[in-house]
Design an enzyme around this catalytic site. Structure first.
Site, PDB file in Angstrom:
ATOM      1  N   GLY A  45      44.554  53.865  27.201  1.00 53.90           N
ATOM      2  CA  GLY A  45      45.684  53.682  26.313  1.00 53.90           C
ATOM      3  C   GLY A  45      46.049  52.215  26.189  1.00 53.90           C
ATOM      4  O   GLY A  45      45.665  51.389  27.034  1.00 53.90           O
ATOM      5  N   GLN A  50      50.921  44.813  24.475  1.00 53.11           N
ATOM      6  CA  GLN A  50      49.751  44.340  25.230  1.00 53.11           C
ATOM      7  C   GLN A  50      48.818  43.485  24.373  1.00 53.11           C
ATOM      8  O   GLN A  50      47.921  42.831  24.910  1.00 53.11           O
ATOM      9  CB  GLN A  50      48.974  45.527  25.812  1.00 53.11           C
ATOM     10  CG  GLN A  50      49.722  46.256  26.920  1.00 53.11           C
ATOM     11  CD  GLN A  50      48.873  47.365  27.504  1.00 53.11           C
ATOM     12  OE1 GLN A  50      48.869  48.477  26.987  1.00 53.11           O
ATOM     13  NE2 GLN A  50      48.127  47.062  28.554  1.00 53.11           N
ATOM     14  N   CYS A  87      46.056  49.395  34.580  1.00 55.27           N
ATOM     15  CA  CYS A  87      46.569  48.896  33.301  1.00 55.27           C
ATOM     16  C   CYS A  87      45.697  47.735  32.853  1.00 55.27           C
ATOM     17  O   CYS A  87      45.350  46.877  33.672  1.00 55.27           O
ATOM     18  CB  CYS A  87      48.015  48.441  33.479  1.00 55.27           C
ATOM     19  SG  CYS A  87      48.767  47.829  31.961  1.00 55.27           S
ATOM     20  N   LEU A  88      45.370  47.721  31.572  1.00 51.87           N
ATOM     21  CA  LEU A  88      44.513  46.650  31.048  1.00 51.87           C
ATOM     22  C   LEU A  88      45.206  45.291  31.115  1.00 51.87           C
ATOM     23  O   LEU A  88      44.547  44.260  31.025  1.00 51.87           O
ATOM     24  CB  LEU A  88      44.096  46.962  29.607  1.00 51.87           C
ATOM     25  CG  LEU A  88      43.166  48.178  29.446  1.00 51.87           C
ATOM     26  CD1 LEU A  88      42.962  48.492  27.974  1.00 51.87           C
ATOM     27  CD2 LEU A  88      41.832  47.941  30.141  1.00 51.87           C
ATOM     28  N   HIS A 129      52.936  56.277  30.570  1.00 53.04           N
ATOM     29  CA  HIS A 129      52.577  54.894  30.909  1.00 53.04           C
ATOM     30  C   HIS A 129      52.728  53.994  29.680  1.00 53.04           C
ATOM     31  O   HIS A 129      53.317  52.906  29.762  1.00 53.04           O
ATOM     32  CB  HIS A 129      51.129  54.873  31.430  1.00 53.04           C
ATOM     33  CG  HIS A 129      50.590  53.505  31.731  1.00 53.04           C
ATOM     34  ND1 HIS A 129      50.180  53.115  32.994  1.00 53.04           N
ATOM     35  CD2 HIS A 129      50.369  52.429  30.936  1.00 53.04           C
ATOM     36  CE1 HIS A 129      49.742  51.867  32.937  1.00 53.04           C
ATOM     37  NE2 HIS A 129      49.842  51.425  31.708  1.00 53.04           N
ATOM     38  N   GLU A 130      52.212  54.462  28.544  1.00 54.17           N
ATOM     39  CA  GLU A 130      52.246  53.624  27.332  1.00 54.17           C
ATOM     40  C   GLU A 130      53.664  53.477  26.799  1.00 54.17           C
ATOM     41  O   GLU A 130      54.058  52.390  26.377  1.00 54.17           O
ATOM     42  CB  GLU A 130      51.316  54.189  26.257  1.00 54.17           C
ATOM     43  CG  GLU A 130      49.838  54.245  26.656  1.00 54.17           C
ATOM     44  CD  GLU A 130      49.307  52.950  27.251  1.00 54.17           C
ATOM     45  OE1 GLU A 130      49.767  51.857  26.879  1.00 54.17           O
ATOM     46  OE2 GLU A 130      48.408  53.039  28.122  1.00 54.17           O
ATOM     47  N   HIS A 133      55.607  50.850  28.470  1.00 58.32           N
ATOM     48  CA  HIS A 133      55.325  49.486  27.990  1.00 58.32           C
ATOM     49  C   HIS A 133      56.298  49.063  26.889  1.00 58.32           C
ATOM     50  O   HIS A 133      56.643  47.886  26.772  1.00 58.32           O
ATOM     51  CB  HIS A 133      53.900  49.408  27.421  1.00 58.32           C
ATOM     52  CG  HIS A 133      52.837  49.107  28.444  1.00 58.32           C
ATOM     53  ND1 HIS A 133      52.788  47.925  29.148  1.00 58.32           N
ATOM     54  CD2 HIS A 133      51.755  49.821  28.840  1.00 58.32           C
ATOM     55  CE1 HIS A 133      51.717  47.927  29.951  1.00 58.32           C
ATOM     56  NE2 HIS A 133      51.080  49.076  29.790  1.00 58.32           N
TER      57      HIS A 133
HETATM   58 CO    CO Z   1      49.357  49.643  30.751  1.00 59.45          CO
END
Ligand code: CO
Length: 150
Positions: A45, A50, A87-88, A129-130, A133
């Site tokens: 995701g 991000q 997480c990226l 999670h997303e 953000h």
């Molecule tokens: Co993340």
């Protein structure tokens, strides 16, 4: 176009994102770029902040399908599950996070049409999670047993 994924420490990851109000070509380009960026990074995701854009748009790639959630809002959250997350934007780390096991969200698609989604298990975790953000929350704020991945 693949965009650069912002890393932890960048203030854009800590801002509360604004609602999407224009469902235009710019939004389509953002979502297309986010998808390309997510697939290249082999992530589950990605949220707009991000890639440095502070608006309420996330994408999730799971077994159930590929989802674009614009202006997502929880209707309800049920149950509890604990599991691994990364997480990226926080490369090389992973931790255990407690999330609801089932959630319902309402959202808009890239055209502005309204839908709802009931997600469970991994998809529920990814959606939570997303959406975090979009409020400037990182999984490391909630995680236990954070470790470096080798
Ligand atoms: Co993340």
């Amino acid at each position: 176009m693949i965009r650069e994924i912002v890393q932890v420490g960048d203030p854009v990851l800590r801002k509360k994102c604004a609602n999407v109000t224009r469902f235009d070509q710019e939004l389509c380009a953002l979502l297309d770029d986010m998808k390309e960026t997510l697939l290249a990074a082999e992530g589950a995701g990605l949220a707009a902040p991000q890639v440095g854009v502070s608006v309420r748009a996330v994408i999730v790639n799971a077994d159930e399908g590929f989802f674009e959630l614009i202006n997502p809002v929880f209707v309800w959250q049920k149950g509890e599950q604990k599991g691994p997350e990364g997480c990226l934007s926080i490369r090389g780390k992973a931790g255990q996070v407690v999330r609801p096991s089932k959630v319902k969200v309402v959202f808009q698609d890239r055209k502005g049409d309204r839908y709802s989604l009931v997600a469970r298990d991994f998809l529920a975790r990814a959606v939570c999670h997303e959406i975090d953000h979009l409020d400037g929350i990182l999984y490391t704020d909630k995680a236990t047993e954070i470790r470096s991945e080798v």
